[in-house]
Design a protein around this motif. Structure first.
Motif, PDB file in Angstrom:
ATOM      1  N   ALA A 188      31.090  31.367  34.369  1.00 14.88           N
ATOM      2  CA  ALA A 188      31.159  32.556  35.218  1.00 14.88           C
ATOM      3  C   ALA A 188      31.970  32.285  36.483  1.00 14.88           C
ATOM      4  O   ALA A 188      32.782  33.110  36.912  1.00 14.88           O
ATOM      5  CB  ALA A 188      29.752  33.024  35.586  1.00 14.88           C
ATOM      6  N   SER A 189      31.768  31.120  37.071  1.00 16.75           N
ATOM      7  CA  SER A 189      32.461  30.799  38.316  1.00 16.75           C
ATOM      8  C   SER A 189      33.955  30.612  38.090  1.00 16.75           C
ATOM      9  O   SER A 189      34.787  31.063  38.888  1.00 16.75           O
ATOM     10  CB  SER A 189      31.868  29.539  38.959  1.00 16.75           C
ATOM     11  OG  SER A 189      32.176  28.370  38.230  1.00 16.75           O
ATOM     12  N   LYS A 190      34.328  29.964  36.999  1.00 17.31           N
ATOM     13  CA  LYS A 190      35.746  29.733  36.732  1.00 17.31           C
ATOM     14  C   LYS A 190      36.451  31.014  36.301  1.00 17.31           C
ATOM     15  O   LYS A 190      37.646  31.204  36.571  1.00 17.31           O
ATOM     16  CB  LYS A 190      35.923  28.626  35.691  1.00 17.31           C
ATOM     17  CG  LYS A 190      35.444  27.255  36.176  1.00 17.31           C
ATOM     18  CD  LYS A 190      36.178  26.808  37.450  1.00 17.31           C
ATOM     19  CE  LYS A 190      35.749  25.424  37.891  1.00 17.31           C
ATOM     20  NZ  LYS A 190      36.481  24.918  39.061  1.00 17.31           N
ATOM     21  N   GLY A 191      35.719  31.907  35.636  1.00 15.31           N
ATOM     22  CA  GLY A 191      36.275  33.220  35.329  1.00 15.31           C
ATOM     23  C   GLY A 191      36.554  34.001  36.602  1.00 15.31           C
ATOM     24  O   GLY A 191      37.578  34.692  36.718  1.00 15.31           O
ATOM     25  N   ALA A 192      35.653  33.884  37.567  1.00 19.02           N
ATOM     26  CA  ALA A 192      35.851  34.558  38.850  1.00 19.02           C
ATOM     27  C   ALA A 192      37.082  34.015  39.568  1.00 19.02           C
ATOM     28  O   ALA A 192      37.827  34.769  40.223  1.00 19.02           O
ATOM     29  CB  ALA A 192      34.613  34.383  39.729  1.00 19.02           C
ATOM     30  N   LEU A 193      37.338  32.708  39.451  1.00 13.69           N
ATOM     31  CA  LEU A 193      38.506  32.119  40.112  1.00 13.69           C
ATOM     32  C   LEU A 193      39.815  32.609  39.510  1.00 13.69           C
ATOM     33  O   LEU A 193      40.829  32.718  40.212  1.00 13.69           O
ATOM     34  CB  LEU A 193      38.443  30.593  40.041  1.00 13.69           C
ATOM     35  CG  LEU A 193      37.389  29.919  40.918  1.00 13.69           C
ATOM     36  CD1 LEU A 193      37.482  28.399  40.771  1.00 13.69           C
ATOM     37  CD2 LEU A 193      37.545  30.313  42.383  1.00 13.69           C
ATOM     38  N   VAL A 194      39.803  32.909  38.212  1.00 17.14           N
ATOM     39  CA  VAL A 194      41.004  33.471  37.583  1.00 17.14           C
ATOM     40  C   VAL A 194      41.397  34.772  38.271  1.00 17.14           C
ATOM     41  O   VAL A 194      42.554  34.984  38.650  1.00 17.14           O
ATOM     42  CB  VAL A 194      40.770  33.704  36.071  1.00 17.14           C
ATOM     43  CG1 VAL A 194      41.867  34.575  35.473  1.00 17.14           C
ATOM     44  CG2 VAL A 194      40.686  32.374  35.333  1.00 17.14           C
ATOM     45  N   GLN A 195      40.435  35.653  38.455  1.00 19.39           N
ATOM     46  CA  GLN A 195      40.739  36.945  39.082  1.00 19.39           C
ATOM     47  C   GLN A 195      40.928  36.816  40.585  1.00 19.39           C
ATOM     48  O   GLN A 195      41.731  37.555  41.175  1.00 19.39           O
ATOM     49  CB  GLN A 195      39.634  37.960  38.771  1.00 19.39           C
ATOM     50  CG  GLN A 195      39.962  39.388  39.173  1.00 19.39           C
ATOM     51  CD  GLN A 195      41.163  39.974  38.429  1.00 19.39           C
ATOM     52  OE1 GLN A 195      41.740  39.320  37.553  1.00 19.39           O
ATOM     53  NE2 GLN A 195      41.549  41.180  38.791  1.00 19.39           N
ATOM     54  N   LEU A 196      40.222  35.877  41.219  1.00 19.52           N
ATOM     55  CA  LEU A 196      40.432  35.645  42.649  1.00 19.52           C
ATOM     56  C   LEU A 196      41.868  35.195  42.896  1.00 19.52           C
ATOM     57  O   LEU A 196      42.506  35.621  43.867  1.00 19.52           O
ATOM     58  CB  LEU A 196      39.449  34.594  43.163  1.00 19.52           C
ATOM     59  CG  LEU A 196      39.554  34.246  44.656  1.00 19.52           C
ATOM     60  CD1 LEU A 196      39.247  35.459  45.525  1.00 19.52           C
ATOM     61  CD2 LEU A 196      38.613  33.089  45.009  1.00 19.52           C
ATOM     62  N   THR A 197      42.383  34.347  42.025  1.00 17.32           N
ATOM     63  CA  THR A 197      43.775  33.904  42.142  1.00 17.32           C
ATOM     64  C   THR A 197      44.720  35.096  42.112  1.00 17.32           C
ATOM     65  O   THR A 197      45.620  35.229  42.955  1.00 17.32           O
ATOM     66  CB  THR A 197      44.131  32.926  41.006  1.00 17.32           C
ATOM     67  OG1 THR A 197      43.323  31.750  41.134  1.00 17.32           O
ATOM     68  CG2 THR A 197      45.596  32.539  41.044  1.00 17.32           C
ATOM     69  N   ARG A 198      44.537  35.976  41.144  1.00 18.92           N
ATOM     70  CA  ARG A 198      45.406  37.159  41.030  1.00 18.92           C
ATOM     71  C   ARG A 198      45.270  38.066  42.253  1.00 18.92           C
ATOM     72  O   ARG A 198      46.272  38.550  42.804  1.00 18.92           O
ATOM     73  CB  ARG A 198      45.049  37.953  39.775  1.00 18.92           C
ATOM     74  CG  ARG A 198      45.301  37.242  38.464  1.00 18.92           C
ATOM     75  CD  ARG A 198      45.168  38.216  37.314  1.00 18.92           C
ATOM     76  NE  ARG A 198      45.277  37.561  36.016  1.00 18.92           N
ATOM     77  CZ  ARG A 198      44.275  37.368  35.177  1.00 18.92           C
ATOM     78  NH1 ARG A 198      43.060  37.786  35.496  1.00 18.92           N
ATOM     79  NH2 ARG A 198      44.460  36.780  34.023  1.00 18.92           N
ATOM     80  N   ALA A 199      44.034  38.317  42.663  1.00 16.93           N
ATOM     81  CA  ALA A 199      43.801  39.235  43.783  1.00 16.93           C
ATOM     82  C   ALA A 199      44.409  38.711  45.077  1.00 16.93           C
ATOM     83  O   ALA A 199      45.035  39.456  45.843  1.00 16.93           O
ATOM     84  CB  ALA A 199      42.300  39.476  43.952  1.00 16.93           C
ATOM     85  N   LEU A 200      44.235  37.420  45.351  1.00 20.93           N
ATOM     86  CA  LEU A 200      44.813  36.822  46.548  1.00 20.93           C
ATOM     87  C   LEU A 200      46.334  36.841  46.485  1.00 20.93           C
ATOM     88  O   LEU A 200      47.015  37.100  47.485  1.00 20.93           O
ATOM     89  CB  LEU A 200      44.322  35.383  46.713  1.00 20.93           C
ATOM     90  CG  LEU A 200      42.874  35.199  47.157  1.00 20.93           C
ATOM     91  CD1 LEU A 200      42.468  33.735  47.026  1.00 20.93           C
ATOM     92  CD2 LEU A 200      42.678  35.678  48.598  1.00 20.93           C
ATOM     93  N   ALA A 201      46.890  36.560  45.301  1.00 20.32           N
ATOM     94  CA  ALA A 201      48.349  36.549  45.149  1.00 20.32           C
ATOM     95  C   ALA A 201      48.942  37.912  45.449  1.00 20.32           C
ATOM     96  O   ALA A 201      49.975  38.027  46.134  1.00 20.32           O
ATOM     97  CB  ALA A 201      48.719  36.112  43.733  1.00 20.32           C
TER      98      ALA A 201
END
Length: 257
Positions: free
Chosen positions: A164-177
């Motif tokens: 769950a945490s690593k899935g969240a980082l995938v989208q956090l990366t996109r959102a921050l970018a």
């Protein structure tokens, strides 16, 4: 402000989780390239030992600061201190992470443990980025590299909180970018490896060695090289990418033929 040379690598890098595993390898990679590096870790003894070891082989300058990425006040303070001592921050590498209750079934995972994994892996990454932002905005080409996992794309039983945490980082990366590039020119990418031979991986999987593993295993130095590329000015068009480093396993068909 800095000019990009030395293979296009940044001049000043801060690494969370820099006292062990992938974070340590990342710090070593940059130091050997002549970069000034600040490492952040939460265990004082381990942090001191890591800084001493890194300092022996470094061509760049090493700084160390103790902080838990869950502690917003402390993480903000040490990032500011490192930026002050290095003259700024060009790249933040968010490598701090934890595995949680590996091997536990859903009904056996405690709420406290689940929250702890999210607090370190996701909220801790967000806090590091948030507090590094004022310094990254002043860099010529500020960027962030997050250490994710192929577990953000695929799942196996017994890794619920980690997945769950690593899935969240995938989208956090996109959102921050998306948010940071158009206004500030700050790139954000992540590296998402499969199994890497680190103390955390050995602990989580309950093994002493990966020598006889039935699957390919990466070295932390492999991931450090990928982090170096993503932070380089030569990758200036790469933004919002979650770079899988998994020997192509996620691309394989599950069709039983």
């Amino acid at each position: 402000m800095t000019e990009h040379d030395n293979g296009g690598l940044p001049k000043r890098v801060v690494v969370t989780g820099g006292s062990s595993g992938i974070g340590f390898a990342v710090a070593k990679y940059f130091l050997e390239s002549g970069t000034s590096v600040g490492i952040i870790g939460r265990d004082p003894a381990r942090l001191e030992a890591a800084a001493e070891e890194l300092g022996r082989s470094a061509h760049g300058r090493i700084e160390a600061a103790c902080a838990d990425v869950r502690d917003e006040q402390r993480i903000g303070m040490v990032i500011d201190e490192l930026a002050g001592s290095m003259g700024g921050i060009d790249t933040l590498v968010a490598a701090a992470g934890t595995e949680g209750e590996m091997g536990a079934a859903c009904e056996d995972v405690t709420a406290a443990s689940f929250r702890d994994v999210l607090d370190i892996n996701v909220v801790g990454t967000f806090l590091a980025v948030r507090h590094a932002l004022p310094h990254l905005k002043r860099a010529d080409a500020g960027n962030v590299v997050i250490v994710g996992s192929d577990s953000g794309f695929v799942a196996v039983p017994g890794m619920l909180a980690y997945n769950a945490s690593k899935g969240a980082l995938v989208q956090l990366t996109r959102a921050l970018a998306v948010e940071l590039f158009d206004v500030h020119g700050i790139r954000v990418n992540s590296v998402c490896p499969s199994i890497v031979d680190t103390p955390m991986a050995r602990r989580g999987l309950g093994v002493d060695s990966f020598t006889d593993a039935a699957y390919p295993v990466q070295e932390a130095a492999d991931i450090a090289w990928s982090v170096g590329y993503l932070s380089s000015h030569r990758s200036r068009a790469i933004n919002g990418v979650n770079l899988l480093s998994d020997f192509g396993y996620t691309g394989r068909s599950s069709f039983p033929a």
